[in-house]
Design a protein around this motif. Structure first.
Motif, mmCIF file in Angstrom:
data_model
loop_
_atom_site.group_PDB
_atom_site.id
_atom_site.type_symbol
_atom_site.label_atom_id
_atom_site.label_comp_id
_atom_site.label_asym_id
_atom_site.label_seq_id
_atom_site.Cartn_x
_atom_site.Cartn_y
_atom_site.Cartn_z
ATOM 1 N N ARG A 9 13.327 6.610 1.878
ATOM 2 C CA ARG A 9 13.789 5.465 1.096
ATOM 3 C C ARG A 9 13.599 4.152 1.854
ATOM 4 N N VAL A 10 12.389 3.972 2.386
ATOM 5 C CA VAL A 10 12.026 2.725 3.059
ATOM 6 C C VAL A 10 10.561 2.410 2.759
ATOM 7 N N LEU A 11 10.210 1.149 2.907
ATOM 8 C CA LEU A 11 8.813 0.737 2.873
ATOM 9 C C LEU A 11 8.615 -0.320 3.949
ATOM 10 N N TYR A 12 7.366 -0.501 4.331
ATOM 11 C CA TYR A 12 7.061 -1.477 5.378
ATOM 12 C C TYR A 12 6.196 -2.578 4.806
ATOM 13 N N VAL A 13 6.609 -3.824 5.023
ATOM 14 C CA VAL A 13 5.829 -4.969 4.569
ATOM 15 C C VAL A 13 4.813 -5.294 5.648
ATOM 16 N N ARG A 14 3.545 -5.047 5.351
ATOM 17 C CA ARG A 14 2.488 -5.232 6.340
ATOM 18 C C ARG A 14 1.538 -6.371 5.953
ATOM 19 N N TYR A 15 1.356 -6.576 4.630
ATOM 20 C CA TYR A 15 0.398 -7.571 4.154
ATOM 21 C C TYR A 15 1.013 -8.432 3.060
ATOM 22 N N HIS A 57 0.842 -1.202 0.000
ATOM 23 C CA HIS A 57 0.000 0.000 0.000
ATOM 24 C C HIS A 57 0.877 1.251 0.000
ATOM 25 N N TRP A 58 0.382 2.284 -0.637
ATOM 26 C CA TRP A 58 1.133 3.538 -0.666
ATOM 27 C C TRP A 58 1.359 4.089 0.735
ATOM 28 N N ALA A 59 0.454 3.798 1.658
ATOM 29 C CA ALA A 59 0.604 4.294 3.027
ATOM 30 C C ALA A 59 1.832 3.711 3.712
ATOM 31 N N ASP A 60 2.323 2.588 3.197
ATOM 32 C CA ASP A 60 3.497 1.940 3.787
ATOM 33 C C ASP A 60 4.784 2.230 3.008
ATOM 34 N N VAL A 61 4.702 3.151 2.042
ATOM 35 C CA VAL A 61 5.872 3.539 1.251
ATOM 36 C C VAL A 61 6.286 4.952 1.658
ATOM 37 N N HIS A 62 7.555 5.095 2.024
ATOM 38 C CA HIS A 62 8.074 6.396 2.460
ATOM 39 C C HIS A 62 9.279 6.743 1.585
ATOM 40 N N LEU A 63 8.984 7.380 0.466
ATOM 41 C CA LEU A 63 10.027 7.631 -0.527
ATOM 42 C C LEU A 63 11.092 8.596 -0.025
ATOM 43 N N PRO A 118 -10.160 -8.363 -2.813
ATOM 44 C CA PRO A 118 -8.804 -8.837 -2.509
ATOM 45 C C PRO A 118 -8.772 -9.450 -1.115
ATOM 46 N N VAL A 119 -7.900 -10.432 -0.930
ATOM 47 C CA VAL A 119 -7.744 -11.073 0.366
ATOM 48 C C VAL A 119 -6.334 -10.778 0.857
ATOM 49 N N PHE A 120 -6.227 -9.926 1.878
ATOM 50 C CA PHE A 120 -4.940 -9.575 2.450
ATOM 51 C C PHE A 120 -4.756 -10.308 3.773
ATOM 52 N N THR A 121 -3.609 -10.918 3.933
ATOM 53 C CA THR A 121 -3.304 -11.638 5.165
ATOM 54 C C THR A 121 -1.944 -11.183 5.684
ATOM 55 N N ALA A 122 -1.587 -11.676 6.861
ATOM 56 C CA ALA A 122 -0.276 -11.353 7.422
ATOM 57 C C ALA A 122 0.807 -12.000 6.581
ATOM 58 N N PRO A 123 2.010 -11.430 6.564
ATOM 59 C CA PRO A 123 3.115 -12.020 5.802
ATOM 60 C C PRO A 123 3.468 -13.419 6.282
ATOM 61 N N LYS A 124 4.381 -14.060 5.566
ATOM 62 C CA LYS A 124 4.734 -15.464 5.764
ATOM 63 C C LYS A 124 5.185 -15.751 7.197
ATOM 64 N N THR A 125 6.052 -14.918 7.748
ATOM 65 C CA THR A 125 6.554 -15.106 9.104
ATOM 66 C C THR A 125 6.539 -13.767 9.828
ATOM 67 N N LYS A 126 6.765 -13.793 11.137
ATOM 68 C CA LYS A 126 6.812 -12.551 11.907
ATOM 69 C C LYS A 126 7.954 -11.654 11.431
ATOM 70 N N THR A 127 9.069 -12.266 11.057
ATOM 71 C CA THR A 127 10.206 -11.462 10.594
ATOM 72 C C THR A 127 9.962 -10.882 9.208
ATOM 73 N N SER A 128 8.977 -11.437 8.480
ATOM 74 C CA SER A 128 8.666 -10.894 7.156
ATOM 75 C C SER A 128 8.027 -9.515 7.267
ATOM 76 N N GLN A 129 7.332 -9.285 8.368
ATOM 77 C CA GLN A 129 6.663 -7.997 8.581
ATOM 78 C C GLN A 129 7.690 -7.017 9.143
ATOM 79 N N ASP A 130 8.310 -6.270 8.231
ATOM 80 C CA ASP A 130 9.450 -5.453 8.648
ATOM 81 C C ASP A 130 9.693 -4.359 7.621
ATOM 82 N N TRP A 131 10.631 -3.464 7.970
ATOM 83 C CA TRP A 131 11.042 -2.401 7.063
ATOM 84 C C TRP A 131 11.999 -2.934 6.013
#
Length: 222
Positions: free
Chosen positions: A62-68, A53-59, A78-91
């Motif tokens: 120069r970082v983005l956050y993986v949330r879904y 999502h654009w809300a998770d992009v901070h140009l 669309p079906v959005f779920t949590a990422p594969k692992t806890k460590t996947s949800q990160d900057w």
């Protein structure tokens, strides 16, 4: 004991093939050009990029956050779920090249939104179909294959672009620990199990560092 069959050999582009593919995408102005740039430039998983999502992009930072992650798409929702692992949800840090790709994507999407008019469905996603709906994973794969054939490079899976990102880092002598963090693996051992055979040079670097330190100290003491 029955021996296990050997693991299939992954097909991975060379840097030259990756450049050729991306150059072809840009030359034909394919709508997925920036998606492929981001996949290769960050090592993100396909579902993570399609759910970005654009809300998770901070140009500016120069970082983005993986949330879904986009796990499935039916006809309308669309079906959005949590990422594969806890460590996947990160900057994730963004290179200048990836930052520029995301800036181009914002411009492209604005044009798509104007063209779609009232048909535009705003999910706040970075990568979408021409009407704002989430991209279908199978369409991305088919487009990757078609563009690969046209560019004259081997056909690979979308997930192989993630492996390409890792191998490019390894070829540039990035430490495995840093690669593991960038790929957001749960442990360093996961990185070693997947890519250790490609990083044999790190073993020589380690023992050479020991020898260099000992030799330097020995010379200074003489």
């Amino acid at each position: 004991m029955i021996p296990q069959p050997p693991k299939p050999q992954r097909i991975c582009w060379t840097p030259a093939e990756a450049v050729r593919f991306l150059a072809h995408c840009a030359a034909v102005n394919d709508p997925l050009t920036e998606l492929f740039e981001v996949l290769i430039g960050t090592g993100m998983r396909k579902g993570e990029a399609l759910a970005l999502h654009w809300a998770d992009v901070h140009l500016d930072d120069r970082v983005l956050y993986v949330r879904y992650t986009l796990s499935n798409v039916n006809n309308t929702t669309p079906v959005f779920t949590a990422p594969k692992t806890k460590t996947s949800q990160d900057w994730i840090g963004l290179s200048c090249r990836v930052t520029q790709a995301l800036q181009r994507q914002a411009t492209r999407q604005h044009s798509q939104q104007l063209a779609a008019g009232s048909r535009w469905r705003d999910y706040g996603l970075v990568f979408t179909r021409a009407n704002g709906q989430p991209l279908r994973p199978e369409y991305v794969l088919h487009r990757l294959h078609d563009l690969s054939t046209a560019a004259g490079v081997p056909r690979i899976r979308v997930h192989d672009l993630r492996h390409l990102a890792a191998t490019l880092m390894i070829a540039s002598n990035v430490p495995l620990g840093v690669i593991s963090k960038t790929m957001r693996h749960s442990t360093l051992s996961v990185t070693v199990n997947i890519y250790g055979h490609l990083a044999r040079h790190t073993a020589h670097q380690a023992v050479d560092a020991i020898a260099t330190t000992l030799n330097t100290t020995q010379t200074q003491a003489a």
